[in-house]
Scaffold this motif. Structure first.
Motif, PDB file in Angstrom:
ATOM      1  N   SER A 205       0.843  -1.203   0.000  1.00 26.21           N
ATOM      2  CA  SER A 205       0.000   0.000   0.000  1.00 26.21           C
ATOM      3  C   SER A 205       0.870   1.242   0.000  1.00 26.21           C
ATOM      4  O   SER A 205       1.972   1.252   0.564  1.00 26.21           O
ATOM      5  CB  SER A 205      -0.920   0.007   1.226  1.00 26.21           C
ATOM      6  OG  SER A 205      -1.799  -1.090   1.207  1.00 26.21           O
ATOM      7  N   GLY A 206       0.408   2.335  -0.634  1.00 28.88           N
ATOM      8  CA  GLY A 206       1.151   3.584  -0.639  1.00 28.88           C
ATOM      9  C   GLY A 206       0.812   4.441  -1.850  1.00 28.88           C
ATOM     10  O   GLY A 206      -0.129   4.157  -2.610  1.00 28.88           O
ATOM     11  N   ARG A 207       1.604   5.507  -2.052  1.00 26.72           N
ATOM     12  CA  ARG A 207       1.421   6.431  -3.169  1.00 26.72           C
ATOM     13  C   ARG A 207       2.387   6.069  -4.282  1.00 26.72           C
ATOM     14  O   ARG A 207       3.605   6.066  -4.083  1.00 26.72           O
ATOM     15  CB  ARG A 207       1.653   7.871  -2.717  1.00 26.72           C
ATOM     16  CG  ARG A 207       0.575   8.395  -1.767  1.00 26.72           C
ATOM     17  CD  ARG A 207       0.961   9.745  -1.190  1.00 26.72           C
ATOM     18  NE  ARG A 207       1.128  10.733  -2.242  1.00 26.72           N
ATOM     19  CZ  ARG A 207       0.142  11.446  -2.780  1.00 26.72           C
ATOM     20  NH1 ARG A 207      -1.093  11.260  -2.338  1.00 26.72           N
ATOM     21  NH2 ARG A 207       0.378  12.327  -3.722  1.00 26.72           N
ATOM     22  N   TYR A 208       1.845   5.835  -5.477  1.00 23.31           N
ATOM     23  CA  TYR A 208       2.652   5.454  -6.638  1.00 23.31           C
ATOM     24  C   TYR A 208       2.659   6.616  -7.636  1.00 23.31           C
ATOM     25  O   TYR A 208       1.607   7.191  -7.936  1.00 23.31           O
ATOM     26  CB  TYR A 208       2.105   4.187  -7.286  1.00 23.31           C
ATOM     27  CG  TYR A 208       2.386   2.932  -6.475  1.00 23.31           C
ATOM     28  CD1 TYR A 208       3.373   2.029  -6.887  1.00 23.31           C
ATOM     29  CD2 TYR A 208       1.686   2.656  -5.302  1.00 23.31           C
ATOM     30  CE1 TYR A 208       3.655   0.882  -6.144  1.00 23.31           C
ATOM     31  CE2 TYR A 208       1.957   1.527  -4.550  1.00 23.31           C
ATOM     32  CZ  TYR A 208       2.938   0.647  -4.975  1.00 23.31           C
ATOM     33  OH  TYR A 208       3.220  -0.496  -4.222  1.00 23.31           O
ATOM     34  N   THR A 209       3.869   6.900  -8.155  1.00 26.34           N
ATOM     35  CA  THR A 209       4.039   8.034  -9.072  1.00 26.34           C
ATOM     36  C   THR A 209       4.784   7.567 -10.311  1.00 26.34           C
ATOM     37  O   THR A 209       5.769   6.810 -10.227  1.00 26.34           O
ATOM     38  CB  THR A 209       4.826   9.179  -8.409  1.00 26.34           C
ATOM     39  OG1 THR A 209       4.112   9.617  -7.253  1.00 26.34           O
ATOM     40  CG2 THR A 209       5.010  10.341  -9.372  1.00 26.34           C
ATOM     41  N   VAL A 210       4.311   8.034 -11.468  1.00 28.79           N
ATOM     42  CA  VAL A 210       5.025   7.802 -12.719  1.00 28.79           C
ATOM     43  C   VAL A 210       5.507   9.156 -13.223  1.00 28.79           C
ATOM     44  O   VAL A 210       4.764  10.144 -13.203  1.00 28.79           O
ATOM     45  CB  VAL A 210       4.132   7.095 -13.769  1.00 28.79           C
ATOM     46  CG1 VAL A 210       2.887   7.916 -14.103  1.00 28.79           C
ATOM     47  CG2 VAL A 210       4.919   6.813 -15.045  1.00 28.79           C
ATOM     48  N   GLN A 211       6.752   9.199 -13.669  1.00 23.93           N
ATOM     49  CA  GLN A 211       7.373  10.443 -14.136  1.00 23.93           C
ATOM     50  C   GLN A 211       7.842  10.263 -15.571  1.00 23.93           C
ATOM     51  O   GLN A 211       8.501   9.278 -15.898  1.00 23.93           O
ATOM     52  CB  GLN A 211       8.555  10.799 -13.234  1.00 23.93           C
ATOM     53  CG  GLN A 211       9.271  12.108 -13.607  1.00 23.93           C
ATOM     54  CD  GLN A 211      10.471  12.348 -12.715  1.00 23.93           C
ATOM     55  OE1 GLN A 211      11.550  11.767 -12.940  1.00 23.93           O
ATOM     56  NE2 GLN A 211      10.304  13.196 -11.707  1.00 23.93           N
ATOM     57  N   ALA A 212       7.491  11.226 -16.432  1.00 22.62           N
ATOM     58  CA  ALA A 212       7.897  11.196 -17.850  1.00 22.62           C
ATOM     59  C   ALA A 212       8.761  12.414 -18.126  1.00 22.62           C
ATOM     60  O   ALA A 212       8.371  13.538 -17.798  1.00 22.62           O
ATOM     61  CB  ALA A 212       6.672  11.191 -18.747  1.00 22.62           C
ATOM     62  N   THR A 213       9.922  12.193 -18.766  1.00 21.17           N
ATOM     63  CA  THR A 213      10.873  13.278 -18.988  1.00 21.17           C
ATOM     64  C   THR A 213      11.449  13.187 -20.395  1.00 21.17           C
ATOM     65  O   THR A 213      11.769  12.083 -20.886  1.00 21.17           O
ATOM     66  CB  THR A 213      12.028  13.202 -17.964  1.00 21.17           C
ATOM     67  OG1 THR A 213      11.474  13.139 -16.643  1.00 21.17           O
ATOM     68  CG2 THR A 213      12.950  14.408 -18.076  1.00 21.17           C
ATOM     69  N   ASN A 214      11.584  14.359 -21.073  1.00 22.81           N
ATOM     70  CA  ASN A 214      12.347  14.452 -22.317  1.00 22.81           C
ATOM     71  C   ASN A 214      13.064  15.794 -22.332  1.00 22.81           C
ATOM     72  O   ASN A 214      13.020  16.555 -21.350  1.00 22.81           O
ATOM     73  CB  ASN A 214      11.468  14.229 -23.553  1.00 22.81           C
ATOM     74  CG  ASN A 214      10.443  15.331 -23.759  1.00 22.81           C
ATOM     75  OD1 ASN A 214      10.484  16.370 -23.098  1.00 22.81           O
ATOM     76  ND2 ASN A 214       9.517  15.106 -24.695  1.00 22.81           N
TER      77      ASN A 214
ATOM     78  N   GLU B 228      -3.097   6.252  -5.567  1.00 24.00           N
ATOM     79  CA  GLU B 228      -2.975   5.482  -4.332  1.00 24.00           C
ATOM     80  C   GLU B 228      -3.212   3.992  -4.583  1.00 24.00           C
ATOM     81  O   GLU B 228      -4.029   3.612  -5.427  1.00 24.00           O
ATOM     82  CB  GLU B 228      -4.006   5.972  -3.302  1.00 24.00           C
ATOM     83  CG  GLU B 228      -3.826   7.401  -2.859  1.00 24.00           C
ATOM     84  CD  GLU B 228      -2.751   7.526  -1.799  1.00 24.00           C
ATOM     85  OE1 GLU B 228      -2.340   6.495  -1.214  1.00 24.00           O
ATOM     86  OE2 GLU B 228      -2.316   8.660  -1.553  1.00 24.00           O
ATOM     87  N   LEU B 229      -2.517   3.157  -3.812  1.00 28.52           N
ATOM     88  CA  LEU B 229      -2.790   1.716  -3.777  1.00 28.52           C
ATOM     89  C   LEU B 229      -3.182   1.357  -2.358  1.00 28.52           C
ATOM     90  O   LEU B 229      -2.436   1.609  -1.402  1.00 28.52           O
ATOM     91  CB  LEU B 229      -1.571   0.900  -4.196  1.00 28.52           C
ATOM     92  CG  LEU B 229      -1.698  -0.624  -3.989  1.00 28.52           C
ATOM     93  CD1 LEU B 229      -2.860  -1.193  -4.806  1.00 28.52           C
ATOM     94  CD2 LEU B 229      -0.388  -1.337  -4.331  1.00 28.52           C
ATOM     95  N   LEU B 230      -4.386   0.771  -2.208  1.00 31.87           N
ATOM     96  CA  LEU B 230      -4.873   0.325  -0.907  1.00 31.87           C
ATOM     97  C   LEU B 230      -5.135  -1.167  -0.987  1.00 31.87           C
ATOM     98  O   LEU B 230      -5.909  -1.628  -1.827  1.00 31.87           O
ATOM     99  CB  LEU B 230      -6.155   1.071  -0.534  1.00 31.87           C
ATOM    100  CG  LEU B 230      -6.849   0.600   0.752  1.00 31.87           C
ATOM    101  CD1 LEU B 230      -5.947   0.837   1.964  1.00 31.87           C
ATOM    102  CD2 LEU B 230      -8.178   1.331   0.937  1.00 31.87           C
ATOM    103  N   VAL B 231      -4.452  -1.914  -0.119  1.00 26.94           N
ATOM    104  CA  VAL B 231      -4.628  -3.364  -0.070  1.00 26.94           C
ATOM    105  C   VAL B 231      -5.502  -3.699   1.122  1.00 26.94           C
ATOM    106  O   VAL B 231      -5.248  -3.246   2.247  1.00 26.94           O
ATOM    107  CB  VAL B 231      -3.270  -4.083   0.042  1.00 26.94           C
ATOM    108  CG1 VAL B 231      -3.485  -5.598   0.105  1.00 26.94           C
ATOM    109  CG2 VAL B 231      -2.380  -3.725  -1.137  1.00 26.94           C
TER     110      VAL B 231
END
Length: 305
Positions: A75-84, A94-97
């Motif tokens: 469980s927690g906060r998931y982030t995706v980052q895109a860079t160019n 958020e992911l809640l189990v």
């Protein structure tokens, strides 16, 4: 081709997963040159080394992270980052189990609405469920995919469809389906986009008139009414006189003839003088005895023997 900083055409959506089941995060990214993608959990870089069994991929603008078997520790906060070379963009969810289950439920349903052509339209729903429902938007039964014109967003249990610039052809029946392993729920509403010819007429402007102008206007109206009243009475009187005159001129009644005046200048004899002259000219009247009347005696009835 000109460079373009990364943007999310479909951001991450929060996930509620049953313990021991799979959890998937997915985002759609555009940009040129093709962005480099990295994943984080609570600010820490994610990789197969830090999270055993995790599957990370990026292809055709789709960034995906799959945890095959989740535990409460995931469980927690998931982030995706895109860079160019032109910039950077991020999306977080958020992911809640949990150990329990619950079918999808709409705490806020779609609402029917009417909008003007060219305006932005936003359709919102709030839906909960364990595991996290898969939420999809439809128009007239056809699924809507997230794009620059039709953006699908999620913030916690809030799911939104945003039409950047609406046109009459976007009118129709919109629905949201929420599905998870234990159930399904649907919400439906109507959207009407009015064209320019259906625009609401502008409000009439009010003219402010002073008290003096109102008094003058009322006085003028009273004078006009008075004149009209007397004109009507005069016209009625004229019609009555004309009708009376016409009624007297009947064809069988000729106007009386006046006797001609005497031409002689001698004085007119008086009534007494006329009588004296008449006695002198006429002979003495002869007395006529009244006609004798014969009296006839009725016969005497003979006695009955």
């Amino acid at each position: 081709m000109t460079t373009k900083a990364p943007t999310f055409t479909q951001p991450l959506q929060s996930v509620v997963a049953l313990e021991g089941s799979a959890a998937t995060f997915e985002a759609h990214i555009s940009g040129f040159p093709v962005p480099e993608v990295n994943w984080y959990r609570d600010g820490q870089v994610l990789s197969a080394a830090t999270l055993p069994g995790v599957q990370i991929s990026f292809s055709d603008g789709r960034a995906k992270l799959v945890i095959p078997t989740v535990t409460e520790a995931n469980s927690g906060r998931y982030t995706v980052q895109a860079t160019n070379g032109s910039g950077q963009a991020t999306s977080t969810a958020e992911l809640l189990v949990t150990a329990g289950t619950a079918p999808p439920n709409f705490s806020q349903r779609l609402q029917s609405m009417t909008a003007r052509q060219g305006s932005q339209v936003r359709l919102d729903v709030r839906v909960t469920g364990i595991p996290t429902p898969v939420v999809k938007f439809y128009r007239d039964g056809v699924e809507i995919k997230s794009s620059p014109d039709f953006k699908i967003l999620q913030e916690g249990d809030l799911y939104s469809l945003i039409i950047a610039e609406a046109y009459p052809e976007d009118s129709g029946t919109y629905s949201v389906n929420a599905t998870n392993s234990v159930g399904r729920a649907t919400s439906t509403a109507e959207l009407l986009i009015q064209g320019e010819e259906e625009a609401v007429p502008a409000k009439k402007t009010k003219t402010i008139v002073s008290t003096a102008q109102i008094s003058q206007t009322r006085q003028a109206r009273i004078e006009k009414k008075t004149e009209a009243h007397f004109d009507a009475r005069s016209l009625t009187s004229v019609e009555m006189v004309i009708e009376g005159a016409t009624a007297q001129q009947l064809p069988h009644k000729a106007p009386p003839r006046m006797p001609p005046r005497p031409t002689s200048k001698s004085p007119t004899p008086t009534t007494a003088a006329k009588a004296q002259m008449a006695r002198q000219q006429s002979p003495s009247p002869v007395r006529q005895s009244p006609s004798p009347v014969r009296h006839v005696r009725a016969p005497t009835p003979s006695p009955v023997r």
